[in-house]
Design a protein around this motif. Sequence first.
Motif, PDB file in Angstrom:
ATOM      1  N   GLY A  24       0.792  -1.228   0.000  1.00 18.39           N
ATOM      2  CA  GLY A  24       0.000   0.000   0.000  1.00 18.39           C
ATOM      3  C   GLY A  24       0.821   1.273   0.000  1.00 18.39           C
ATOM      4  N   THR A  25       2.162   1.143  -0.193  1.00 18.49           N
ATOM      5  CA  THR A  25       3.035   2.309  -0.186  1.00 18.49           C
ATOM      6  C   THR A  25       3.767   2.437  -1.515  1.00 18.49           C
ATOM      7  OG1 THR A  25       4.992   1.169   0.653  1.00 18.49           O
ATOM      8  CG2 THR A  25       3.438   2.029   2.291  1.00 18.49           C
ATOM      9  N   GLY A  26       4.365   3.594  -1.716  1.00 16.92           N
ATOM     10  CA  GLY A  26       5.179   3.812  -2.902  1.00 16.92           C
ATOM     11  C   GLY A  26       5.990   5.082  -2.748  1.00 16.92           C
ATOM     12  N   GLN A  27       7.036   5.192  -3.542  1.00 12.93           N
ATOM     13  CA  GLN A  27       7.880   6.380  -3.522  1.00 12.93           C
ATOM     14  C   GLN A  27       8.424   6.589  -4.914  1.00 12.93           C
ATOM     15  OE1 GLN A  27      10.707   6.919  -0.325  1.00 12.93           O
ATOM     16  NE2 GLN A  27      12.206   7.822  -1.730  1.00 12.93           N
ATOM     17  N   ALA A  28       8.498   7.851  -5.339  1.00 20.88           N
ATOM     18  CA  ALA A  28       9.034   8.175  -6.656  1.00 20.88           C
ATOM     19  C   ALA A  28       9.538   9.606  -6.680  1.00 20.88           C
ATOM     20  CB  ALA A  28       7.959   7.996  -7.723  1.00 20.88           C
ATOM     21  N   THR A  29      10.507   9.850  -7.542  1.00 16.49           N
ATOM     22  CA  THR A  29      10.902  11.199  -7.884  1.00 16.49           C
ATOM     23  C   THR A  29      10.323  11.436  -9.267  1.00 16.49           C
ATOM     24  OG1 THR A  29      12.917  11.041  -6.589  1.00 16.49           O
ATOM     25  CG2 THR A  29      12.833  12.774  -8.236  1.00 16.49           C
ATOM     26  N   THR A  30       9.456  12.428  -9.379  1.00 20.90           N
ATOM     27  CA  THR A  30       8.746  12.661 -10.635  1.00 20.90           C
ATOM     28  C   THR A  30       9.605  13.489 -11.585  1.00 20.90           C
ATOM     29  OG1 THR A  30       7.703  14.750  -9.965  1.00 20.90           O
ATOM     30  CG2 THR A  30       6.603  12.696  -9.289  1.00 20.90           C
ATOM     31  N   THR A  31       9.094  13.720 -12.782  1.00 19.56           N
ATOM     32  CA  THR A  31       9.788  14.564 -13.754  1.00 19.56           C
ATOM     33  C   THR A  31       9.398  16.032 -13.597  1.00 19.56           C
ATOM     34  OG1 THR A  31       8.065  14.113 -15.390  1.00 19.56           O
ATOM     35  CG2 THR A  31      10.033  12.701 -15.432  1.00 19.56           C
ATOM     36  N   ASN A  32       8.480  16.328 -12.692  1.00 19.56           N
ATOM     37  CA  ASN A  32       8.116  17.712 -12.393  1.00 19.56           C
ATOM     38  C   ASN A  32       9.189  18.313 -11.493  1.00 19.56           C
ATOM     39  OD1 ASN A  32       5.588  17.811 -13.750  1.00 19.56           O
ATOM     40  ND2 ASN A  32       4.684  16.631 -12.090  1.00 19.56           N
ATOM     41  N   TYR A  33       9.493  19.574 -11.706  1.00 24.94           N
ATOM     42  CA  TYR A  33      10.480  20.240 -10.862  1.00 24.94           C
ATOM     43  C   TYR A  33       9.987  21.628 -10.496  1.00 24.94           C
ATOM     44  CZ  TYR A  33      11.842  22.044 -15.463  1.00 24.94           C
ATOM     45  OH  TYR A  33      11.830  22.615 -16.702  1.00 24.94           O
ATOM     46  N   TYR A  34      10.618  22.188  -9.444  1.00 23.90           N
ATOM     47  CA  TYR A  34      10.206  23.477  -8.909  1.00 23.90           C
ATOM     48  C   TYR A  34      11.433  24.163  -8.342  1.00 23.90           C
ATOM     49  CZ  TYR A  34       7.309  26.848  -6.354  1.00 23.90           C
ATOM     50  OH  TYR A  34       6.717  27.996  -5.893  1.00 23.90           O
ATOM     51  N   GLY A  35      11.422  25.515  -8.303  1.00 23.70           N
ATOM     52  CA  GLY A  35      12.623  26.202  -7.859  1.00 23.70           C
ATOM     53  C   GLY A  35      12.434  27.469  -7.059  1.00 23.70           C
ATOM     54  N   THR A  36      11.264  27.738  -6.517  1.00 20.27           N
ATOM     55  CA  THR A  36      11.069  28.940  -5.717  1.00 20.27           C
ATOM     56  C   THR A  36      11.282  28.595  -4.243  1.00 20.27           C
ATOM     57  OG1 THR A  36       9.450  29.739  -7.322  1.00 20.27           O
ATOM     58  CG2 THR A  36       9.463  30.811  -5.167  1.00 20.27           C
ATOM     59  N   PRO A  37      12.397  29.044  -3.627  1.00 17.15           N
ATOM     60  CA  PRO A  37      12.730  28.604  -2.273  1.00 17.15           C
ATOM     61  C   PRO A  37      11.666  28.906  -1.223  1.00 17.15           C
ATOM     62  CG  PRO A  37      14.347  30.209  -3.076  1.00 17.15           C
ATOM     63  CD  PRO A  37      13.359  29.976  -4.172  1.00 17.15           C
ATOM     64  N   ASP A  38      11.023  30.078  -1.311  1.00 14.68           N
ATOM     65  CA  ASP A  38      10.017  30.399  -0.312  1.00 14.68           C
ATOM     66  C   ASP A  38       8.600  30.041  -0.780  1.00 14.68           C
ATOM     67  OD1 ASP A  38       9.984  32.331  -2.253  1.00 14.68           O
ATOM     68  OD2 ASP A  38       9.741  34.023  -0.875  1.00 14.68           O
ATOM     69  N   GLY A  39       8.497  29.324  -1.885  1.00 13.10           N
ATOM     70  CA  GLY A  39       7.206  28.851  -2.385  1.00 13.10           C
ATOM     71  C   GLY A  39       6.837  27.515  -1.753  1.00 13.10           C
ATOM     72  N   TRP A  40       5.820  26.886  -2.297  1.00  9.34           N
ATOM     73  CA  TRP A  40       5.378  25.584  -1.795  1.00  9.34           C
ATOM     74  C   TRP A  40       4.925  24.726  -2.970  1.00  9.34           C
ATOM     75  CZ3 TRP A  40       0.463  24.814  -3.458  1.00  9.34           C
ATOM     76  CH2 TRP A  40      -0.331  25.944  -3.674  1.00  9.34           C
ATOM     77  N   VAL A  41       4.927  23.434  -2.763  1.00  9.60           N
ATOM     78  CA  VAL A  41       4.435  22.480  -3.748  1.00  9.60           C
ATOM     79  C   VAL A  41       3.492  21.535  -3.026  1.00  9.60           C
ATOM     80  CG1 VAL A  41       5.036  20.568  -5.287  1.00  9.60           C
ATOM     81  CG2 VAL A  41       6.487  22.584  -5.198  1.00  9.60           C
ATOM     82  N   SER A  42       2.332  21.276  -3.634  1.00  9.04           N
ATOM     83  CA  SER A  42       1.423  20.274  -3.081  1.00  9.04           C
ATOM     84  C   SER A  42       1.142  19.216  -4.144  1.00  9.04           C
ATOM     85  CB  SER A  42       0.108  20.903  -2.596  1.00  9.04           C
ATOM     86  OG  SER A  42      -0.662  21.358  -3.684  1.00  9.04           O
ATOM     87  N   VAL A  43       0.894  18.011  -3.679  1.00 14.37           N
ATOM     88  CA  VAL A  43       0.584  16.897  -4.570  1.00 14.37           C
ATOM     89  C   VAL A  43      -0.677  16.228  -4.043  1.00 14.37           C
ATOM     90  CG1 VAL A  43       1.403  14.723  -5.560  1.00 14.37           C
ATOM     91  CG2 VAL A  43       3.039  16.549  -5.059  1.00 14.37           C
ATOM     92  N   THR A  44      -1.630  16.006  -4.950  1.00 18.00           N
ATOM     93  CA  THR A  44      -2.861  15.315  -4.596  1.00 18.00           C
ATOM     94  C   THR A  44      -2.910  14.002  -5.365  1.00 18.00           C
ATOM     95  OG1 THR A  44      -4.003  17.405  -4.207  1.00 18.00           O
ATOM     96  CG2 THR A  44      -5.384  15.464  -4.580  1.00 18.00           C
ATOM     97  N   CYS A  45      -2.964  12.903  -4.617  1.00 13.24           N
ATOM     98  CA  CYS A  45      -3.072  11.571  -5.199  1.00 13.24           C
ATOM     99  C   CYS A  45      -4.390  10.988  -4.708  1.00 13.24           C
ATOM    100  CB  CYS A  45      -1.922  10.685  -4.756  1.00 13.24           C
ATOM    101  SG  CYS A  45      -0.283  11.300  -5.230  1.00 13.24           S
ATOM    102  N   GLY A  46      -5.314  10.771  -5.625  1.00 13.03           N
ATOM    103  CA  GLY A  46      -6.640  10.326  -5.208  1.00 13.03           C
ATOM    104  C   GLY A  46      -7.281  11.405  -4.365  1.00 13.03           C
ATOM    105  N   GLU A  47      -7.665  11.045  -3.142  1.00  9.87           N
ATOM    106  CA  GLU A  47      -8.305  11.996  -2.223  1.00  9.87           C
ATOM    107  C   GLU A  47      -7.329  12.582  -1.208  1.00  9.87           C
ATOM    108  OE1 GLU A  47     -11.623  12.917  -2.359  1.00  9.87           O
ATOM    109  OE2 GLU A  47     -11.644  11.769  -4.221  1.00  9.87           O
ATOM    110  N   ALA A  48      -6.062  12.166  -1.253  1.00 11.33           N
ATOM    111  CA  ALA A  48      -5.080  12.601  -0.255  1.00 11.33           C
ATOM    112  C   ALA A  48      -4.164  13.669  -0.832  1.00 11.33           C
ATOM    113  CB  ALA A  48      -4.256  11.417   0.222  1.00 11.33           C
ATOM    114  N   THR A  49      -3.833  14.656  -0.006  1.00 14.44           N
ATOM    115  CA  THR A  49      -2.944  15.750  -0.425  1.00 14.44           C
ATOM    116  C   THR A  49      -1.821  15.922   0.587  1.00 14.44           C
ATOM    117  OG1 THR A  49      -4.762  16.919  -1.517  1.00 14.44           O
ATOM    118  CG2 THR A  49      -2.828  18.227  -0.946  1.00 14.44           C
ATOM    119  N   GLY A  50      -0.632  16.147   0.076  1.00 11.83           N
ATOM    120  CA  GLY A  50       0.509  16.465   0.909  1.00 11.83           C
ATOM    121  C   GLY A  50       1.208  17.678   0.323  1.00 11.83           C
ATOM    122  N   ALA A  51       1.986  18.372   1.121  1.00 17.49           N
ATOM    123  CA  ALA A  51       2.665  19.580   0.651  1.00 17.49           C
ATOM    124  C   ALA A  51       4.034  19.715   1.305  1.00 17.49           C
ATOM    125  CB  ALA A  51       1.823  20.814   0.944  1.00 17.49           C
TER     126      ALA A  51
END
Length: 142
Positions: A108-135
């Motif tokens: 029921g677990t998994g881990q990956a480094t995606t091909t999406n990237y980001y570079g704003t140090p004081d910004g944020w990134v969130s990911v929603t998989c199904g109904e769950a969101t993490g940031a």
Amino acid sequence: MSSPESPAPLKRTAAIVTLAATVLGTVLAYLSLAAAVKWPPFQEDPKPRVTVFRGHNPQRPDCSVPACAYVGLRVAGFDPGSAVRCTFDSADGAGFFGAYVMAVGEDGTGQATTTNYYGTPDGWVSVTCGEATGALNPWGAS
């Protein structure tokens, strides 16, 4: 001539009722304790969770600041052996991210480094998989 009724049937009925109540009370107490300690039949299904992390720097001309990194994610509590679609958002918007399909392992677990990237140090990134969101907030720099 009538004979007085024997109290024996009444005593037997009272004994049976008392025994049944005692057994029922014991079973209910045991089940309550088992539920309180989350004994296996009473364990709740784990809620899906997403954790966002910074991967390595993609070394791209369009993302050359030290804070630039691939977006990594960990999932847990998903259906074993499934695949879940993940979408991305950030302080700078979602428009430049592509969706990612995450393979979930048999546990029921998994881990990956995606091909999406980001570079704003004081910004944020969130990911929603199904109904769950993490940031990851703030995104930070190496």
